[in-house]
Enzyme design. Structure first.
Site, PDB file in Angstrom:
ATOM      1  N   LYS A 119      -4.274 -10.536  -5.500  1.00 26.47           N
ATOM      2  CA  LYS A 119      -5.457 -10.906  -4.980  1.00 26.47           C
ATOM      3  C   LYS A 119      -6.463 -10.116  -5.389  1.00 26.47           C
ATOM      4  CE  LYS A 119      -5.902  -8.417  -0.962  1.00 26.47           C
ATOM      5  NZ  LYS A 119      -5.707  -7.831   0.151  1.00 26.47           N
ATOM      6  N   LYS A 174       0.807  -1.040   0.084  1.00 24.82           N
ATOM      7  CA  LYS A 174      -0.104  -0.005   0.108  1.00 24.82           C
ATOM      8  C   LYS A 174       0.781   1.146   0.206  1.00 24.82           C
ATOM      9  CE  LYS A 174      -4.282  -1.700   2.041  1.00 24.82           C
ATOM     10  NZ  LYS A 174      -5.612  -1.411   2.955  1.00 24.82           N
ATOM     11  N   LYS A 176     -10.473  -4.693  -2.814  1.00 19.03           N
ATOM     12  CA  LYS A 176     -11.424  -3.519  -2.820  1.00 19.03           C
ATOM     13  C   LYS A 176     -10.780  -2.405  -3.765  1.00 19.03           C
ATOM     14  CE  LYS A 176     -13.202  -3.883   1.877  1.00 19.03           C
ATOM     15  NZ  LYS A 176     -11.868  -4.255   2.668  1.00 19.03           N
TER      16      LYS A 176
HETATM   17  P1  TYM Z   1     -10.345  -6.375   4.498  1.00 16.05           P
HETATM   18  O1  TYM Z   1     -11.281  -5.240   4.877  1.00 16.05           O
HETATM   19  O2  TYM Z   1      -9.264  -6.163   3.513  1.00 16.05           O
HETATM   20  O3  TYM Z   1     -10.893  -7.631   4.155  1.00 16.05           O
HETATM   21  C1  TYM Z   1     -12.029  -8.219   5.043  1.00 16.05           C
HETATM   22  C2  TYM Z   1     -11.747  -9.745   5.227  1.00 16.05           C
HETATM   23  O4  TYM Z   1     -11.899 -10.302   3.746  1.00 16.05           O
HETATM   24  C3  TYM Z   1     -10.679 -11.029   3.719  1.00 16.05           C
HETATM   25  N1  TYM Z   1     -10.230 -10.987   2.353  1.00 16.05           N
HETATM   26  C4  TYM Z   1     -10.123 -11.783   1.428  1.00 16.05           C
HETATM   27  N2  TYM Z   1     -10.213 -13.426   1.665  1.00 16.05           N
HETATM   28  C5  TYM Z   1     -10.009 -14.249   0.656  1.00 16.05           C
HETATM   29  N3  TYM Z   1      -9.556 -13.409  -0.659  1.00 16.05           N
HETATM   30  C6  TYM Z   1      -9.483 -12.233  -0.888  1.00 16.05           C
HETATM   31  N4  TYM Z   1      -9.197 -11.575  -2.107  1.00 16.05           N
HETATM   32  C7  TYM Z   1      -9.928 -11.310   0.138  1.00 16.05           C
HETATM   33  N5  TYM Z   1      -9.980 -10.019   0.325  1.00 16.05           N
HETATM   34  C8  TYM Z   1      -9.974  -9.654   1.550  1.00 16.05           C
HETATM   35  C9  TYM Z   1      -9.656 -10.681   4.690  1.00 16.05           C
HETATM   36  O5  TYM Z   1      -8.411 -11.412   4.799  1.00 16.05           O
HETATM   37  C10 TYM Z   1     -10.478 -10.058   5.745  1.00 16.05           C
HETATM   38  O6  TYM Z   1     -10.573 -11.339   6.683  1.00 16.05           O
HETATM   39  N6  TYM Z   1      -6.942  -5.397   8.502  1.00 16.05           N
HETATM   40  C11 TYM Z   1      -8.213  -6.017   7.834  1.00 16.05           C
HETATM   41  C12 TYM Z   1      -9.421  -5.516   8.650  1.00 16.05           C
HETATM   42  C13 TYM Z   1      -9.438  -5.695  10.188  1.00 16.05           C
HETATM   43  C14 TYM Z   1      -9.422  -6.511  10.994  1.00 16.05           C
HETATM   44  C15 TYM Z   1      -9.288  -6.065  12.484  1.00 16.05           C
HETATM   45  C16 TYM Z   1      -9.519  -8.041  10.782  1.00 16.05           C
HETATM   46  C17 TYM Z   1      -9.067  -4.528  11.069  1.00 16.05           C
HETATM   47  N7  TYM Z   1      -9.172  -4.901  12.348  1.00 16.05           N
HETATM   48  C18 TYM Z   1      -9.176  -7.009  13.315  1.00 16.05           C
HETATM   49  C19 TYM Z   1      -9.791  -9.093  11.666  1.00 16.05           C
HETATM   50  C20 TYM Z   1      -9.338  -8.485  13.063  1.00 16.05           C
HETATM   51  C21 TYM Z   1      -8.401  -5.713   6.577  1.00 16.05           C
HETATM   52  O7  TYM Z   1      -7.879  -4.881   5.884  1.00 16.05           O
HETATM   53  O8  TYM Z   1      -9.497  -6.590   6.139  1.00 16.05           O
END
Ligand code: TYM
Length: 349
Positions: free
Chosen positions: A209, A126, A212
């Site tokens: 991957k 990022k 978003k």
């Molecule tokens: P985020 O918002 O990017 O994604 C949310 C969840 O979706 C999963 N994910 C995926 N799984 C499989 N294939 C993909 N292409 C894919 N893209 C996203 C992510 O692994 C995630 O589980 N940092 C985290 C958010 C967060 C969080 C936390 C998660 C903040 N605090 C505490 C767990 C516990 C994030 O950016 O997720």
């Protein structure tokens, strides 16, 4: 008794505690759904004391438009409910509504080292993307806030996709380090990944991957959003990049495009075996048609329920208000204990 000698067990939890979250940095994707949300709905909320959070503060770590973050936060919360999270079974809330997260994040910054933050893969990726706009300090310290999200609740398990496993590992390190230095305040959590589709790839670029913010690549043609209409889903799947060769085999290294389609199909069919599914297909065309149908089967009910819930924002607000209240009550004693453990003077009685 001082907070320092309290053990995790004294915070009164018995059931397995689960915490996870999703960032409102863009429209939720099929990757978010298959990698995370579907487990929360089908499994976690039924077996654990589970909290699910729209982590809006994390969306401020990159260049952002305030009105869009606000809109996407509401949309993410609505989508979680539309996907099947039941407020009678789990706690759904917005991160910024619970001050404990940022209170604890500072202690995590005082526990973590700059080196380990810089080593985070997501930071490196990022930061490279954000260079033009200027890399925010919060992008570097973001895993400290994520650790706080998790540790504030005495979380045992964190159901996430593969890309978040490194952050959960760091969270474990920080919990252990903190407990060693100041006494056993935190439960040491572990990541739990889905059996299949832990890493859904971009349909146009199956070595990256599906994310978003990868919507910018190829006009977003490789990213399926949860609110995409049926014809859009079909077009994106049918145009997915496949590999040289025409036979359908499951090989993530040599045939990442086809393997990704098989993973998506397997996950939509409830964790079927993607390698086993390959045998049923003689051509890419029929595989793609089945993938498009399977994805649409999964997304249609979510889209329809989202439309109903979006027409009733008062209901969603009520769920988030009650969720934040419960979350606050759960987090406060542990965060207070952490403040006391590091040597901060408690507020006088
Ligand atoms: P985020 O918002 O990017 O994604 C949310 C969840 O979706 C999963 N994910 C995926 N799984 C499989 N294939 C993909 N292409 C894919 N893209 C996203 C992510 O692994 C995630 O589980 N940092 C985290 C958010 C967060 C969080 C936390 C998660 C903040 N605090 C505490 C767990 C516990 C994030 O950016 O997720």
């Amino acid at each position: 008794m001082s907070a320092m000698v309290e053990t995790a067990g004294t915070f009164g939890e018995a059931a397995t505690r689960v915490f996870s979250g999703v960032q409102p940095t863009g429209h939720l994707t099929l990757g978010n759904y298959l990698g995370a949300v579907r487990q929360w709905v089908a499994r976690e909320q039924h077996r654990a004391d589970a909290l699910f959070c729209v982590v809006d503060l994390h969306a401020l770590t990159v260049d952002h438009d305030p009105a869009r973050v606000r809109r996407l936060s509401r949309q993410a919360a609505t989508l979680l409910l539309a996907a099947g999270l039941d407020p009678a079974r789990c706690t759904v809330f917005v991160q910024s509504h619970v001050g404990e997260h940022t209170r604890l994040a500072y202690l995590m910054e005082c526990t973590a080292g700059v080196g380990e933050m810089r080593r985070m893969v997501q930071y490196k990726e990022k930061a490279a993307r954000e260079e033009a706009a200027g890399v925010r300090l919060s992008l570097l310290t973001y895993p400290a806030l994520m650790a706080a999200d998790i540790l504030a609740y005495g979380t045992d398990e964190v159901p996430v996709g593969e890309d978040q496993a490194q952050h959960v590992e760091l969270t474990r390190d920080l919990a252990e380090r903190f407990n060693r230095r100041y006494g056993p305040v935190f439960v040491v959590p572990r990541a739990t990944l889905p059996q299949v589709a832990a890493r859904v790839m971009d349909l146009q670029d199956p070595r990256s991957k599906m994310g978003k913010s990868s919507a910018a690549r190829n006009g977003g043609a490789g990213v399926i959003h949860l609110l995409d209409e049926a014809d859009v889903v079909r077009r994106k799947v049918m145009r997915a990049v496949t590999d040289a060769g025409t036979d359908v085999v499951y090989d993530r290294e040599a045939r990442p495009g086809v393997a990704n389609l098989l993973d998506v199909l397997a996950a939509c069919q409830g964790d079927a075996d993607p390698a086993g599914l390959a045998a049923a297909y003689g051509s890419y065309g029929t595989l793609k048609r089945d993938v498009a149908d399977a994805v649409e089967e999964v997304l249609r009910p979510v889209r329809e329920r989202h439309a109903e819930l979006a027409a009733d924002p008062g209901y969603v607000d009520g769920v988030l208000r009650a969720g934040a209240e419960r979350a606050r009550g759960l987090a406060r004693p542990r965060v207070d204990a952490a403040y006391e453990a590091v040597g901060l003077l408690p507020v006088g009685a």
